[in-house]
Scaffold this motif. Structure first.
Motif, PDB file in Angstrom:
ATOM      1  N   LYS A 192      42.695  42.920  47.426  1.00  0.00           N
ATOM      2  CA  LYS A 192      42.205  42.472  48.457  1.00  0.00           C
ATOM      3  C   LYS A 192      42.724  40.986  48.529  1.00  0.00           C
ATOM      4  CE  LYS A 192      38.068  40.906  51.029  1.00  0.00           C
ATOM      5  NZ  LYS A 192      36.523  40.923  50.860  1.00  0.00           N
ATOM      6  N   ASN A 193      42.270  40.085  47.791  1.00  0.00           N
ATOM      7  CA  ASN A 193      42.830  38.730  47.650  1.00  0.00           C
ATOM      8  C   ASN A 193      43.616  38.519  46.537  1.00  0.00           C
ATOM      9  OD1 ASN A 193      40.618  38.424  45.935  1.00  0.00           O
ATOM     10  ND2 ASN A 193      39.724  37.117  47.296  1.00  0.00           N
ATOM     11  N   PHE A 194      43.659  39.352  45.345  1.00  0.00           N
ATOM     12  CA  PHE A 194      44.473  39.260  44.329  1.00  0.00           C
ATOM     13  C   PHE A 194      45.479  40.475  44.192  1.00  0.00           C
ATOM     14  CE2 PHE A 194      44.652  39.274  39.419  1.00  0.00           C
ATOM     15  CZ  PHE A 194      45.267  37.984  39.685  1.00  0.00           C
ATOM     16  N   MET A 195      46.825  40.148  44.107  1.00  0.00           N
ATOM     17  CA  MET A 195      47.665  41.206  44.246  1.00  0.00           C
ATOM     18  C   MET A 195      49.026  41.139  43.355  1.00  0.00           C
ATOM     19  SD  MET A 195      47.293  41.870  48.410  1.00  0.00           S
ATOM     20  CE  MET A 195      46.845  40.355  48.719  1.00  0.00           C
ATOM     21  N   ARG A 196      49.276  42.297  42.774  1.00  0.00           N
ATOM     22  CA  ARG A 196      50.454  42.040  41.715  1.00  0.00           C
ATOM     23  C   ARG A 196      51.575  42.314  42.920  1.00  0.00           C
ATOM     24  NH1 ARG A 196      53.906  44.375  38.026  1.00  0.00           N
ATOM     25  NH2 ARG A 196      53.390  43.889  35.901  1.00  0.00           N
ATOM     26  N   VAL A 197      52.554  41.479  42.665  1.00  0.00           N
ATOM     27  CA  VAL A 197      53.908  41.473  43.521  1.00  0.00           C
ATOM     28  C   VAL A 197      55.097  41.689  42.579  1.00  0.00           C
ATOM     29  CG1 VAL A 197      55.250  40.118  45.087  1.00  0.00           C
ATOM     30  CG2 VAL A 197      52.740  39.934  45.292  1.00  0.00           C
ATOM     31  N   ASP A 198      55.952  42.644  42.910  1.00  0.00           N
ATOM     32  CA  ASP A 198      56.860  43.122  42.201  1.00  0.00           C
ATOM     33  C   ASP A 198      57.989  42.245  42.243  1.00  0.00           C
ATOM     34  OD1 ASP A 198      55.639  45.410  41.050  1.00  0.00           O
ATOM     35  OD2 ASP A 198      56.557  46.734  42.500  1.00  0.00           O
ATOM     36  N   GLY A 199      58.706  41.786  41.220  1.00  0.00           N
ATOM     37  CA  GLY A 199      59.976  40.581  41.444  1.00  0.00           C
ATOM     38  C   GLY A 199      61.035  41.162  41.538  1.00  0.00           C
ATOM     39  N   GLU A 200      61.094  41.772  42.730  1.00  0.00           N
ATOM     40  CA  GLU A 200      62.430  42.348  43.313  1.00  0.00           C
ATOM     41  C   GLU A 200      63.509  41.353  43.613  1.00  0.00           C
ATOM     42  OE1 GLU A 200      61.434  44.378  46.957  1.00  0.00           O
ATOM     43  OE2 GLU A 200      60.117  46.045  45.882  1.00  0.00           O
ATOM     44  N   SER A 201      63.221  40.040  43.863  1.00  0.00           N
ATOM     45  CA  SER A 201      64.316  38.926  44.043  1.00  0.00           C
ATOM     46  C   SER A 201      64.674  38.341  43.027  1.00  0.00           C
ATOM     47  CB  SER A 201      63.544  38.021  45.262  1.00  0.00           C
ATOM     48  OG  SER A 201      62.507  37.541  44.728  1.00  0.00           O
ATOM     49  N   ASN A 202      63.521  37.954  42.012  1.00  0.00           N
ATOM     50  CA  ASN A 202      63.948  37.346  40.859  1.00  0.00           C
ATOM     51  C   ASN A 202      63.477  38.033  39.416  1.00  0.00           C
ATOM     52  OD1 ASN A 202      61.085  37.307  40.831  1.00  0.00           O
ATOM     53  ND2 ASN A 202      60.983  35.277  41.089  1.00  0.00           N
ATOM     54  N   GLY A 203      63.123  39.254  39.672  1.00  0.00           N
ATOM     55  CA  GLY A 203      62.983  39.946  38.306  1.00  0.00           C
ATOM     56  C   GLY A 203      61.782  39.720  37.739  1.00  0.00           C
ATOM     57  N   GLU A 204      60.790  38.873  38.123  1.00  0.00           N
ATOM     58  CA  GLU A 204      59.550  38.507  37.394  1.00  0.00           C
ATOM     59  C   GLU A 204      58.458  39.020  38.454  1.00  0.00           C
ATOM     60  OE1 GLU A 204      60.466  34.737  34.798  1.00  0.00           O
ATOM     61  OE2 GLU A 204      60.516  34.305  36.936  1.00  0.00           O
ATOM     62  N   ASP A 205      57.718  40.002  37.841  1.00  0.00           N
ATOM     63  CA  ASP A 205      56.388  40.383  38.497  1.00  0.00           C
ATOM     64  C   ASP A 205      55.445  39.343  38.349  1.00  0.00           C
ATOM     65  OD1 ASP A 205      57.705  42.633  38.785  1.00  0.00           O
ATOM     66  OD2 ASP A 205      56.808  43.868  37.166  1.00  0.00           O
ATOM     67  N   THR A 206      54.593  39.126  39.360  1.00  0.00           N
ATOM     68  CA  THR A 206      53.632  38.127  39.496  1.00  0.00           C
ATOM     69  C   THR A 206      52.415  38.291  40.097  1.00  0.00           C
ATOM     70  OG1 THR A 206      55.580  36.732  39.598  1.00  0.00           O
ATOM     71  CG2 THR A 206      53.407  35.623  40.272  1.00  0.00           C
ATOM     72  N   TRP A 207      51.217  37.884  39.653  1.00  0.00           N
ATOM     73  CA  TRP A 207      50.008  38.103  40.281  1.00  0.00           C
ATOM     74  C   TRP A 207      49.718  36.882  41.205  1.00  0.00           C
ATOM     75  CZ3 TRP A 207      46.696  42.134  40.362  1.00  0.00           C
ATOM     76  CH2 TRP A 207      47.063  43.043  39.414  1.00  0.00           C
ATOM     77  N   VAL A 208      49.281  37.128  42.594  1.00  0.00           N
ATOM     78  CA  VAL A 208      49.464  36.409  43.712  1.00  0.00           C
ATOM     79  C   VAL A 208      48.068  36.264  44.253  1.00  0.00           C
ATOM     80  CG1 VAL A 208      50.415  35.687  45.798  1.00  0.00           C
ATOM     81  CG2 VAL A 208      51.767  36.409  44.095  1.00  0.00           C
ATOM     82  N   ILE A 209      47.503  35.101  44.471  1.00  0.00           N
ATOM     83  CA  ILE A 209      46.248  34.834  45.303  1.00  0.00           C
ATOM     84  C   ILE A 209      46.418  34.745  46.816  1.00  0.00           C
ATOM     85  CG2 ILE A 209      44.089  33.542  45.778  1.00  0.00           C
ATOM     86  CD1 ILE A 209      44.684  32.753  42.517  1.00  0.00           C
ATOM     87  N   ARG A 210      45.763  35.467  47.612  1.00  0.00           N
ATOM     88  CA  ARG A 210      46.046  35.285  48.966  1.00  0.00           C
ATOM     89  C   ARG A 210      44.832  34.945  49.698  1.00  0.00           C
ATOM     90  NH1 ARG A 210      51.100  36.850  50.557  1.00  0.00           N
ATOM     91  NH2 ARG A 210      52.185  38.168  49.017  1.00  0.00           N
ATOM     92  N   HIS A 211      44.432  33.679  50.742  1.00  0.00           N
ATOM     93  CA  HIS A 211      43.365  33.416  51.203  1.00  0.00           C
ATOM     94  C   HIS A 211      43.671  33.339  52.793  1.00  0.00           C
ATOM     95  CE1 HIS A 211      41.087  31.070  47.850  1.00  0.00           C
ATOM     96  NE2 HIS A 211      40.944  32.183  47.956  1.00  0.00           N
ATOM     97  N   SER A 212      42.935  33.743  53.408  1.00  0.00           N
ATOM     98  CA  SER A 212      42.471  33.681  55.087  1.00  0.00           C
ATOM     99  C   SER A 212      41.761  32.485  55.087  1.00  0.00           C
ATOM    100  CB  SER A 212      42.170  34.908  55.705  1.00  0.00           C
ATOM    101  OG  SER A 212      40.563  35.057  54.953  1.00  0.00           O
TER     102      SER A 212
END
Length: 361
Positions: A192-212
């Motif tokens: 919902k506001n905490f998502m795992r982003v695959d590192g397609e561009s830099n090869g490093e998978d990252t968890w990201v916080i998203r806020h409205s």
């Protein structure tokens, strides 16, 4: 008759300035009898102003024909009693900026390097707990794991203890990556506001916080926030917590759907509260450094560290303010805890450098 029911209409008879008298008298009494700080006074007045607005909200016609001043957000801001109380609030706020801190922050303050040490020490203890658990889970006798252990704990108890400590480690690490308000981390929800982003561009998978705009305190002012990524180095630990240890903190009930919150209270399985977050940060910092640091003080610590120990440009300071969800002015006024001597030191060094050059010529 003390038993007579009182209401706000008895206290605030009308919208005139005179209706502020009881509040003013109360504030003056608090100053003289309780020696309240300017900051505490400002907080009291902020709450009382909201009560006064509630009292008269039903009496106002908020039609399009309502005339409002250029500085008011709603017609309630133009009520004379509200205007009077806001004067007192501004005065208290102005005094609080110049007043010394009422509490001894030396008992709470950590240099940023010390806070990072707390995280590393917590990580080490977590690793030791997992190692002992895995040895027992694989059938090794308890006395070969730890001679000081009087009895072998059940694996289920150890799992919850590890999950709790793992949770503490991640919370303190998240604060180091994203120095945000504690609400951000206790309200994290998977997908919902905490998502795992695959590192397609830099090869490093990252968890990201998203806020409205609705997800954080100053959202009405700054709108939707940019993505707030955690360090890629935390991705394996976050993955491990979610897959292996987080389930140990969830309620086991067929009547309730699985929780989407990332962090939970170990005893109840409920999402963390504001007090839970406060206690986690405070107790961990006290355990390793004997300083009762709190979540909000972490924001002051990172701003002070950046301004004191780095050559951050104005663009970088502006970016940090945006990242933390406030203005550069707020960063200077509220979060920068350097002393006046520390703040002018760059100017002193500059003048010494100039004079040194002049002498050489």
């Amino acid at each position: 008759d003390l038993k007579r029911n009182l209401s706000l209409t008895d206290i605030f008879l009308d919208q005139n300035t005179e209706s502020a008298t009881s509040i003013v008298q109360y504030i003056l009494w608090m100053r003289s009898e309780r020696s309240i700080s300017s900051n505490y006074e400002a907080n009291i007045l902020r709450g009382l102003i909201k009560i006064v607005k509630f009292r008269f909200a039903g009496e106002l016609s908020l039609s399009n024909n309502t005339v409002r001043s250029a500085t008011s957000k709603t017609a309630l801001d133009d009520i004379p009693v509200v205007i009077e109380l806001r004067k007192f609030h501004r005065d208290a706020g102005s005094r609080s900026k110049k007043a010394p801190r009422s509490s001894d922050e030396g008992k709470k303050w950590l240099d940023w390097s010390e806070y990072l040490e707390v995280i590393e020490l917590l990580k080490t203890d977590l690793g030791d707990m997992i190692e002992k658990y895995e040895l027992q889970a694989n059938g090794q006798p308890a006395d070969q794991v730890d001679n000081g252990m009087k009895r072998q704990k059940s694996l289920q108890v150890q799992q919850k203890e590890i999950a709790t400590t793992f949770q503490h480690y991640l919370i303190l690490s998240f604060f180091a990556c994203v120095p945000d308000r504690q609400r951000t981390f206790r309200e994290l929800q998977l997908d919902k506001n905490f998502m795992r982003v695959d590192g397609e561009s830099n090869g490093e998978d990252t968890w990201v916080i998203r806020h409205s705009a609705d997800d954080y305190k100053t959202g009405a002012t700054y709108g939707e926030r940019p993505p707030l990524p955690l360090l890629p180095s935390l991705t394996p630990a976050t993955d491990d917590f979610i897959e292996r240890w987080r389930p140990c903190l969830l309620r086991n009930s067929d009547d309730t759907p699985p929780s989407s919150f990332l962090f939970h209270q170990p005893k109840t399985g409920n999402p963390l509260s504001a007090n839970s977050m406060y206690q986690i940060v405070s107790r961990c910092c006290y355990k390793y450094k004997e300083k009762k640091t709190n979540p909000h003080l972490l924001r002051d610590m990172i701003v002070t560290h950046v301004r004191k120990n780095s050559d951050a440009s104005e663009k970088e300071l502006e970016a940090l303010a945006l990242y933390m969800g406030h203005s550069v002015q707020m960063q200077r006024d509220s979060y920068d805890r350097r002393t006046l001597e520390q703040k002018v030191m760059p100017a002193v060094s500059l003048m010494q450098s100039i004079n040194s050059v002049d002498k050489q010529q």
